[in-house]
Scaffold this motif. Structure first.
Motif, PDB file in Angstrom:
ATOM      1  N   GLY A   8      42.492  33.837  52.360  1.00 42.97           N
ATOM      2  CA  GLY A   8      41.886  32.524  52.459  1.00 42.97           C
ATOM      3  C   GLY A   8      40.879  32.316  51.374  1.00 42.97           C
ATOM      4  N   PRO A   9      40.077  31.269  51.457  1.00 43.75           N
ATOM      5  CA  PRO A   9      39.085  30.987  50.440  1.00 43.75           C
ATOM      6  C   PRO A   9      37.975  32.020  50.447  1.00 43.75           C
ATOM      7  CG  PRO A   9      38.803  29.514  52.313  1.00 43.75           C
ATOM      8  CD  PRO A   9      40.077  30.267  52.550  1.00 43.75           C
ATOM      9  N   ARG A  10      37.151  31.992  49.363  1.00 45.23           N
ATOM     10  CA  ARG A  10      36.073  32.962  49.249  1.00 45.23           C
ATOM     11  C   ARG A  10      35.116  32.831  50.420  1.00 45.23           C
ATOM     12  NH1 ARG A  10      32.900  33.102  43.725  1.00 45.23           N
ATOM     13  NH2 ARG A  10      34.908  34.024  43.158  1.00 45.23           N
ATOM     14  N   GLU A  11      34.738  33.972  50.970  1.00 45.17           N
ATOM     15  CA  GLU A  11      33.821  33.978  52.102  1.00 45.17           C
ATOM     16  C   GLU A  11      32.406  33.645  51.642  1.00 45.17           C
ATOM     17  OE1 GLU A  11      34.340  34.631  55.390  1.00 45.17           O
ATOM     18  OE2 GLU A  11      36.483  34.601  55.017  1.00 45.17           O
ATOM     19  N   HIS A  31      40.305  41.178  44.873  1.00 44.21           N
ATOM     20  CA  HIS A  31      39.070  40.612  44.327  1.00 44.21           C
ATOM     21  C   HIS A  31      38.455  41.570  43.303  1.00 44.21           C
ATOM     22  CE1 HIS A  31      38.995  37.243  47.184  1.00 44.21           C
ATOM     23  NE2 HIS A  31      39.535  38.112  48.026  1.00 44.21           N
ATOM     24  N   ASP A  32      39.165  41.743  42.217  1.00 44.88           N
ATOM     25  CA  ASP A  32      38.675  42.566  41.105  1.00 44.88           C
ATOM     26  C   ASP A  32      39.001  41.873  39.794  1.00 44.88           C
ATOM     27  OD1 ASP A  32      37.570  44.642  39.670  1.00 44.88           O
ATOM     28  OD2 ASP A  32      39.366  45.905  39.754  1.00 44.88           O
ATOM     29  N   GLN A  33      38.592  40.618  39.717  1.00 41.28           N
ATOM     30  CA  GLN A  33      38.841  39.805  38.539  1.00 41.28           C
ATOM     31  C   GLN A  33      37.504  39.279  37.991  1.00 41.28           C
ATOM     32  OE1 GLN A  33      41.950  39.632  37.414  1.00 41.28           O
ATOM     33  NE2 GLN A  33      42.691  40.757  39.209  1.00 41.28           N
ATOM     34  N   PRO A  34      37.466  38.917  36.711  1.00 41.63           N
ATOM     35  CA  PRO A  34      36.237  38.301  36.180  1.00 41.63           C
ATOM     36  C   PRO A  34      35.855  37.077  36.995  1.00 41.63           C
ATOM     37  CG  PRO A  34      37.754  38.853  34.396  1.00 41.63           C
ATOM     38  CD  PRO A  34      38.513  39.068  35.674  1.00 41.63           C
ATOM     39  N   GLY A  35      34.642  37.047  37.478  1.00 39.36           N
ATOM     40  CA  GLY A  35      34.186  35.930  38.292  1.00 39.36           C
ATOM     41  C   GLY A  35      34.569  36.024  39.749  1.00 39.36           C
ATOM     42  N   ASP A  36      35.263  37.084  40.132  1.00 37.72           N
ATOM     43  CA  ASP A  36      35.674  37.269  41.537  1.00 37.72           C
ATOM     44  C   ASP A  36      35.668  38.760  41.845  1.00 37.72           C
ATOM     45  OD1 ASP A  36      36.655  37.053  44.092  1.00 37.72           O
ATOM     46  OD2 ASP A  36      38.733  36.716  43.479  1.00 37.72           O
ATOM     47  N   LYS A  37      34.509  39.275  42.265  1.00 41.05           N
ATOM     48  CA  LYS A  37      34.334  40.703  42.496  1.00 41.05           C
ATOM     49  C   LYS A  37      33.805  40.964  43.903  1.00 41.05           C
ATOM     50  CE  LYS A  37      34.948  42.487  38.227  1.00 41.05           C
ATOM     51  NZ  LYS A  37      35.812  43.630  37.878  1.00 41.05           N
ATOM     52  N   SER A  49      30.323  38.344  43.110  1.00 36.94           N
ATOM     53  CA  SER A  49      30.870  37.529  42.019  1.00 36.94           C
ATOM     54  C   SER A  49      29.785  36.795  41.249  1.00 36.94           C
ATOM     55  CB  SER A  49      31.882  36.522  42.573  1.00 36.94           C
ATOM     56  OG  SER A  49      32.877  37.169  43.332  1.00 36.94           O
ATOM     57  N   ARG A  50      28.941  36.075  41.932  1.00 35.31           N
ATOM     58  CA  ARG A  50      27.918  35.275  41.268  1.00 35.31           C
ATOM     59  C   ARG A  50      26.662  36.084  40.966  1.00 35.31           C
ATOM     60  NH1 ARG A  50      29.905  31.783  45.357  1.00 35.31           N
ATOM     61  NH2 ARG A  50      31.056  29.999  44.518  1.00 35.31           N
ATOM     62  N   TRP A  51      26.396  37.101  41.777  1.00 35.57           N
ATOM     63  CA  TRP A  51      25.155  37.861  41.633  1.00 35.57           C
ATOM     64  C   TRP A  51      25.234  38.924  40.549  1.00 35.57           C
ATOM     65  CZ3 TRP A  51      23.585  42.990  42.416  1.00 35.57           C
ATOM     66  CH2 TRP A  51      22.199  43.196  42.486  1.00 35.57           C
ATOM     67  N   ALA A  52      26.426  39.316  40.137  1.00 36.92           N
ATOM     68  CA  ALA A  52      26.582  40.431  39.207  1.00 36.92           C
ATOM     69  C   ALA A  52      25.777  40.227  37.926  1.00 36.92           C
ATOM     70  CB  ALA A  52      28.064  40.630  38.874  1.00 36.92           C
ATOM     71  N   GLN A  53      25.689  38.981  37.451  1.00 36.60           N
ATOM     72  CA  GLN A  53      24.941  38.721  36.224  1.00 36.60           C
ATOM     73  C   GLN A  53      23.442  38.993  36.387  1.00 36.60           C
ATOM     74  OE1 GLN A  53      26.209  38.051  33.292  1.00 36.60           O
ATOM     75  NE2 GLN A  53      28.317  37.960  34.048  1.00 36.60           N
ATOM     76  N   ARG A  54      22.977  39.018  37.618  1.00 32.81           N
ATOM     77  CA  ARG A  54      21.551  39.283  37.868  1.00 32.81           C
ATOM     78  C   ARG A  54      21.282  40.743  38.194  1.00 32.81           C
ATOM     79  NH1 ARG A  54      20.636  35.497  42.733  1.00 32.81           N
ATOM     80  NH2 ARG A  54      18.552  36.445  42.670  1.00 32.81           N
ATOM     81  N   PRO A  56      20.202  44.343  37.956  1.00 31.56           N
ATOM     82  CA  PRO A  56      19.281  44.951  36.985  1.00 31.56           C
ATOM     83  C   PRO A  56      19.949  45.929  36.024  1.00 31.56           C
ATOM     84  CG  PRO A  56      18.294  44.913  39.167  1.00 31.56           C
ATOM     85  CD  PRO A  56      19.728  44.475  39.334  1.00 31.56           C
ATOM     86  N   GLY A  57      21.017  46.579  36.466  1.00 27.79           N
ATOM     87  CA  GLY A  57      21.723  47.514  35.596  1.00 27.79           C
ATOM     88  C   GLY A  57      22.789  46.856  34.736  1.00 27.79           C
ATOM     89  N   GLY A  58      22.950  45.543  34.868  1.00 27.22           N
ATOM     90  CA  GLY A  58      23.953  44.823  34.087  1.00 27.22           C
ATOM     91  C   GLY A  58      25.200  44.536  34.899  1.00 27.22           C
ATOM     92  N   SER A  59      25.868  43.460  34.565  1.00 24.83           N
ATOM     93  CA  SER A  59      27.056  43.048  35.314  1.00 24.83           C
ATOM     94  C   SER A  59      28.217  44.018  35.125  1.00 24.83           C
ATOM     95  CB  SER A  59      27.484  41.634  34.894  1.00 24.83           C
ATOM     96  OG  SER A  59      27.777  41.596  33.505  1.00 24.83           O
ATOM     97  N   ARG A  60      28.300  44.637  33.960  1.00 22.19           N
ATOM     98  CA  ARG A  60      29.409  45.569  33.733  1.00 22.19           C
ATOM     99  C   ARG A  60      29.314  46.780  34.645  1.00 22.19           C
ATOM    100  NH1 ARG A  60      30.504  46.051  27.209  1.00 22.19           N
ATOM    101  NH2 ARG A  60      30.832  43.832  26.792  1.00 22.19           N
ATOM    102  N   LEU A  61      28.108  47.315  34.783  1.00 23.14           N
ATOM    103  CA  LEU A  61      27.937  48.521  35.583  1.00 23.14           C
ATOM    104  C   LEU A  61      28.412  48.308  37.013  1.00 23.14           C
ATOM    105  CD1 LEU A  61      26.846  51.380  36.042  1.00 23.14           C
ATOM    106  CD2 LEU A  61      24.604  50.375  36.458  1.00 23.14           C
ATOM    107  N   ILE A  62      27.947  47.246  37.658  1.00 18.43           N
ATOM    108  CA  ILE A  62      28.349  47.007  39.047  1.00 18.43           C
ATOM    109  C   ILE A  62      29.793  46.506  39.104  1.00 18.43           C
ATOM    110  CG2 ILE A  62      27.495  44.613  39.142  1.00 18.43           C
ATOM    111  CD1 ILE A  62      26.533  45.271  42.016  1.00 18.43           C
ATOM    112  N   GLY A  63      30.224  45.765  38.072  1.00 15.84           N
ATOM    113  CA  GLY A  63      31.589  45.251  38.052  1.00 15.84           C
ATOM    114  C   GLY A  63      32.644  46.331  37.919  1.00 15.84           C
TER     115      GLY A  63
END
Length: 411
Positions: A8-11, A31-37, A49-54, A56-63
């Protein structure tokens, strides 16, 4: 989406007091796509998805942990788990269904459980408590000889000295900026990715070095695709010309240009360096001295850090559990007073990767427990002599080059 297996849609965030929706791994895997994690921590499902950019260790690390169980990585990287859980709460969207395993795929659940018990035993033994005497001696060594600054900033970056995270962060900025002329933010951005996914292409910056060098699985890929930007069958030779000599002088300096927030710290290093030596050597002499220092430290840095990694498995994501992924990418070097001190205890690379926040003077104490865990589960705990470990870097490069040549000529 409330039931298992119902796409279904994003929770949205889970409502306080309301029953948590349940998910199966098949749903989470999508849910392992850019903008959908999404990821899982302690059987709870979070939409980052939206919080990854914030982060502290960077979006790549958590992504890099998208659609995975990130429980052990979460515990490895964070000091105050209760504090961090407060930031996770708004991202909570559900939990794993009761019948779902805690990890996705064919992972060794008993190994994961035993490692978490080992981690708790290390905490009970206070192996995550730093020794003020040890680090005071290290600081004295730095002030007297301007040596080991890399090691100290590395310890601070892993928050393994002070109880308060921000004390570690501020001290790291000083050591990395004022004593080395580099950005602590830059270092943490790339180094934490290395710890999260060691020796994984496109996730570990340390092994994403093509097309200059080919490592592991990239040798076959380049050979099959007939890619020949350099004579890779000779990379074990040109490694001596452009690998150790130029890493900190060229590669690190260029990468640092993107991290201008730490510019003042770096500027203080260059001001101190040039003002200190300019009266003695003049401008040409100071520049030559600077290059000589960078080249010498680059040699030490490359050999000491890569003797534990380049000869090990290097390739694409295998989605292993925390213990298996770290052991596949690391090995140890036989301890001695010289090796321990002048490698910054990175000869205990296995222990360092399993417990990145542990103060390095405690690696030798936790090592027997790690060996027992490996023996119980039939995992390799590799320890090499120091010189063998250095030679294995060159052997590994030659092997990868030969594999590339064979694939290039015959496939």
């Amino acid at each position: 989406m409330g039931g298992v297996g119902e796409p279904g849609p994003r929770e949205g965030p889970a409502q306080p007091g309301a029953p948590l929706p349940t998910f199966c791994w098949e749903q989470i895997r999508a849910h392992d796509q850019p903008g959908d994690k999404w990821l899982v921590i302690e059987r709870r499902v979070y939409d980052i998805s939206r919080w990854a950019q914030r982060h502290p260790g960077g979006s790549r690390l958590i992504g890099h942990h998208g659609a995975e169980d990130a429980t052990d990585a979460f515990r490895a990287f964070h000091q105050d788990l209760n504090f961090v859980r407060k930031f996770l709460q708004p991202l909570l969207i559900g939990e794993l269904a009761p019948e779902e395993p805690s990890q996705d795929g064919p992972l060794n659940a008993q190994l994961v459980e035993d490692f978490r018990a080992l981690h708790q035993a290390a905490e009970d033994m206070k192996l995550f408590d730093a020794s003020p005497t040890f680090f005071a001696f290290l600081l004295g060594h730095i002030l007297a000889m301007e040596a080991q600054s890399w090691c100290l900033q590395h310890d601070l970056g892993h928050a393994s000295i002070f109880k308060k995270s921000w004390w570690n962060h501020v001290a790291q900025k000083f050591v990395m900026g004022q004593l080395k002329g580099f950005s602590a933010h830059w270092w943490n951005f790339r180094h934490f990715q290395h710890h999260a996914k060691p020796n994984i292409f496109h996730k570990d910056p340390d092994v994403t070095v093509a097309p200059v060098f080919l490592l592991g699985e990239s040798s076959v890929e380049y050979g099959k695709k007939k890619r020949r930007y350099l004579p890779y069958n000779q990379q074990h030779l040109y490694f001596f010309l452009i690998g150790p000599p130029l890493l900190t002088l060229v590669n690190f300096e260029v990468e640092n240009l993107a991290y201008m927030l730490d510019l003042l710290w770096a500027a203080s290093f260059y001001a101190r360096f040039f003002l200190s030596y300019l009266p003695f050597y003049g401008v040409p002499g100071v520049l030559l001295f600077f290059v000589a220092v960078r080249v010498l430290e680059s040699h030490w840095f490359v050999w000491i850090t890569q003797m534990n990694h380049i000869p090990k498995e290097i390739g694409h994501e295998k989605h292993r559990d925390w213990v298996s992924s770290q052991l596949a990418a690391t090995c140890n070097v036989e301890p001695s007073l010289f090796t321990n001190w002048f490698s910054g205890h990175l000869n205990f690379q296995i222990e360092h990767h399993l417990f990145p926040r542990m103060p390095r003077h405690n690696y030798s104490r936790v090592a027997p427990l790690v060996k027992s865990l490996c023996a119980k589960h039939g995992l390799s705990y590799e320890v090499k002599p120091f010189l063998t470990a250095l030679v294995d870097i060159v052997r590994s490069l030659k092997k990868s080059g030969d594999i590339w040549l064979d694939a290039y000529l015959h496939q």
